[in-house]
Motif scaffolding. Structure first.
Motif, short mmCIF file in Angstrom:
data_model
loop_
_atom_site.label_atom_id
_atom_site.label_comp_id
_atom_site.label_asym_id
_atom_site.label_seq_id
_atom_site.Cartn_x
_atom_site.Cartn_y
_atom_site.Cartn_z
N ARG A 99 -6.41 4.84 -6.51
CA ARG A 99 -7.25 4.72 -5.32
C ARG A 99 -7.06 3.30 -4.82
NH1 ARG A 99 -13.83 5.59 -4.85
NH2 ARG A 99 -13.97 5.20 -2.59
N ILE A 100 -6.71 3.14 -3.55
CA ILE A 100 -6.31 1.83 -3.03
C ILE A 100 -7.34 1.32 -2.04
CG2 ILE A 100 -4.47 0.54 -1.87
CD1 ILE A 100 -2.64 3.02 -2.63
N ARG A 101 -7.83 0.12 -2.29
CA ARG A 101 -8.69 -0.59 -1.35
C ARG A 101 -7.91 -1.76 -0.77
NH1 ARG A 101 -13.94 1.28 -2.62
NH2 ARG A 101 -14.13 2.10 -4.75
N VAL A 102 -8.26 -2.16 0.43
CA VAL A 102 -7.56 -3.26 1.10
C VAL A 102 -8.57 -4.24 1.68
CG1 VAL A 102 -5.46 -1.95 1.62
CG2 VAL A 102 -7.38 -1.91 3.24
N GLY A 103 -8.08 -5.38 2.13
CA GLY A 103 -8.93 -6.37 2.76
C GLY A 103 -9.02 -6.15 4.26
N ALA A 104 -10.09 -6.68 4.86
CA ALA A 104 -10.27 -6.61 6.31
C ALA A 104 -10.97 -7.88 6.77
CB ALA A 104 -11.10 -5.38 6.69
N TYR A 105 -10.71 -8.27 8.00
CA TYR A 105 -11.26 -9.51 8.54
C TYR A 105 -12.14 -9.22 9.75
CZ TYR A 105 -8.55 -12.65 5.59
OH TYR A 105 -8.06 -13.34 4.51
N VAL A 137 0.84 -1.20 0.00
CA VAL A 137 0.00 0.00 0.00
C VAL A 137 0.87 1.25 0.00
CG1 VAL A 137 -1.66 1.35 1.34
CG2 VAL A 137 -1.98 -1.11 1.08
N GLU A 138 1.90 1.27 0.82
CA GLU A 138 2.79 2.43 0.87
C GLU A 138 3.41 2.72 -0.50
OE1 GLU A 138 4.42 2.23 5.50
OE2 GLU A 138 5.49 1.18 3.89
N ALA A 139 3.86 1.68 -1.18
CA ALA A 139 4.50 1.86 -2.49
C ALA A 139 3.49 2.33 -3.54
CB ALA A 139 5.15 0.56 -2.94
N LEU A 140 2.30 1.77 -3.51
CA LEU A 140 1.27 2.21 -4.46
C LEU A 140 0.85 3.65 -4.20
CD1 LEU A 140 -0.98 -0.99 -4.53
CD2 LEU A 140 0.52 -0.18 -6.37
N ALA A 141 0.69 3.99 -2.92
CA ALA A 141 0.30 5.36 -2.57
C ALA A 141 1.36 6.36 -3.02
CB ALA A 141 0.06 5.47 -1.07
N ALA A 142 2.62 5.96 -2.95
CA ALA A 142 3.72 6.87 -3.33
C ALA A 142 3.69 7.20 -4.81
CB ALA A 142 5.06 6.25 -2.96
N LYS A 168 -5.69 -0.66 10.56
CA LYS A 168 -5.34 0.74 10.79
C LYS A 168 -4.02 1.08 10.13
CE LYS A 168 -5.06 4.31 14.34
NZ LYS A 168 -5.20 4.63 15.77
N ARG A 169 -3.05 0.19 10.18
CA ARG A 169 -1.76 0.43 9.53
C ARG A 169 -1.94 0.57 8.02
NH1 ARG A 169 2.96 -3.54 10.99
NH2 ARG A 169 3.99 -2.02 9.62
N LYS A 170 -2.80 -0.24 7.43
CA LYS A 170 -3.01 -0.16 5.98
C LYS A 170 -3.69 1.15 5.58
CE LYS A 170 -4.87 -4.39 5.73
NZ LYS A 170 -5.41 -5.66 5.17
N ILE A 171 -4.64 1.60 6.38
CA ILE A 171 -5.30 2.87 6.10
C ILE A 171 -4.30 4.01 6.25
CG2 ILE A 171 -7.11 4.46 6.82
CD1 ILE A 171 -8.14 1.90 5.45
N GLU A 172 -3.49 3.97 7.28
CA GLU A 172 -2.49 5.02 7.48
C GLU A 172 -1.43 5.01 6.38
OE1 GLU A 172 -2.79 5.29 12.38
OE2 GLU A 172 -1.19 4.11 11.43
N ALA A 173 -1.22 3.84 5.77
CA ALA A 173 -0.23 3.73 4.69
C ALA A 173 -0.74 4.33 3.38
CB ALA A 173 0.15 2.27 4.49
#
Length: 288
Positions: free
Chosen positions: A133-139, A123-128, A157-162
């Motif tokens: 627009r980045i979506r991620v998974g959650a459990y 996520v950090e690399a894609l955001a850079a 939370k780490r993925k959202i902050e990234a």
């Protein structure tokens, strides 16, 4: 109660028959006006090329907003980012960034020395790049590799902050599972949208295997319900009713978006959407 925003997940075909199923699925569900559709990677990144082809074809032929899955598995950082940039060049601006499942036969995920070690790094690399627009998974229930729910929340939370803008959950069978997770995320300060993932149960035995693999809890009442339905030949009727009730419970609890795991079998998903008051926007009968 207004109709929800919806989205669909497809997977890329690996055979001619599977290709026909994918295009029938897209043809049937596209008129429902999804906010976006996503296309998965196979385990271990095995469908990387097929995913890319399906993403481009769906976007070009149906005008849908397509989010491509991208994982950390079995590729270097440079190779993974090259795939991402090829999506951007093709006009794809949304990515679902995931760690990914290990290759078949390998028990746990092990990053390559030159690859991304986690979804947070991806996520950090894609955001850079500033291109997606980045979506991620959650459990909403325990991830197989997580010690408890608190770890699930902290990792999200780490993925959202990234740099992720929203999350799509793994499927679950009871609305309370999602609400407990959503509340825990709010307490942790996560304010990004969390979209519940809905699995229409096309095959109870298949859904049971999926649940065991991803840590989704299977209620006893659900086991009994499908055992009874199987004796009466009413599995599809039960699956439609249960998924519609689950979606209705979520909407009454404040959910505005639903993401359907279609498994490239569109009929149950379409029927559930109809039951929720989602009507086709246009006819795509003549789209090639």
């Amino acid at each position: 109660m207004p109709a929800p925003r919806i989205s669909f997940e497809f997977f890329p075909p690996q055979t001619l028959d599977a290709s026909f199923r994918l295009w029938e699925t897209v043809r049937m569900l596209a008129p429902l006006g999804p906010e976006f559709v996503s296309v998965t990677y196979g385990a271990g990144g095995t469908t990387r090329k097929l995913t890319h082809e399906a993403v481009e074809a769906i976007g070009a032929n149906y005008g849908l907003n397509v989010a491509a899955h991208l994982t950390c598995v079995d590729a270097s950082r440079a190779e993974t980012l090259a795939v991402a940039h090829s999506y951007a060049e093709a006009g794809v601006t949304e990515i679902v960034a995931l760690r990914g499942d290990p290759p078949r036969g390998e028990g746990r995920f092990a990053p390559r020395p030159d690859g991304f070690a986690s979804s947070v790094e991806l996520v950090e690399a894609l955001a850079a790049t500033g291109r997606f627009r980045i979506r991620v998974g959650a459990y909403p229930e325990a991830h197989p590799d997580a010690p408890d729910m608190a770890a699930n929340v902290a990792w999200l939370k780490r993925k959202i902050e990234a740099g992720a803008s929203s999350a799509i959950t793994q499927f679950f069978f009871e609305a309370e599972s999602f609400f407990r997770f959503r509340d825990a995320c709010e307490r942790a300060g996560i304010d990004a949208p969390i979209i519940p993932g809905i699995l229409p149960i096309i095959s109870w035995s298949g859904a049971r295997r999926f649940a065991e693999r991803c840590g989704a809890r299977v209620p006893e009442w659900l086991e009994r319900a499908f055992a009874t339905a199987a004796r009466d030949g009413r599995e599809d009727l039960l699956a439609t009713a249960l998924a519609t009730e689950l979606c209705d419970d979520l909407l009454r609890g404040g959910v505005e978006d639903l993401h359907f795991y279609t498994l490239n079998r569109p009929h149950l998903t379409r029927d559930i959407c109809f039951a929720l008051g989602i009507a086709p926007e246009v006819s795509l009968q003549n789209v090639a």
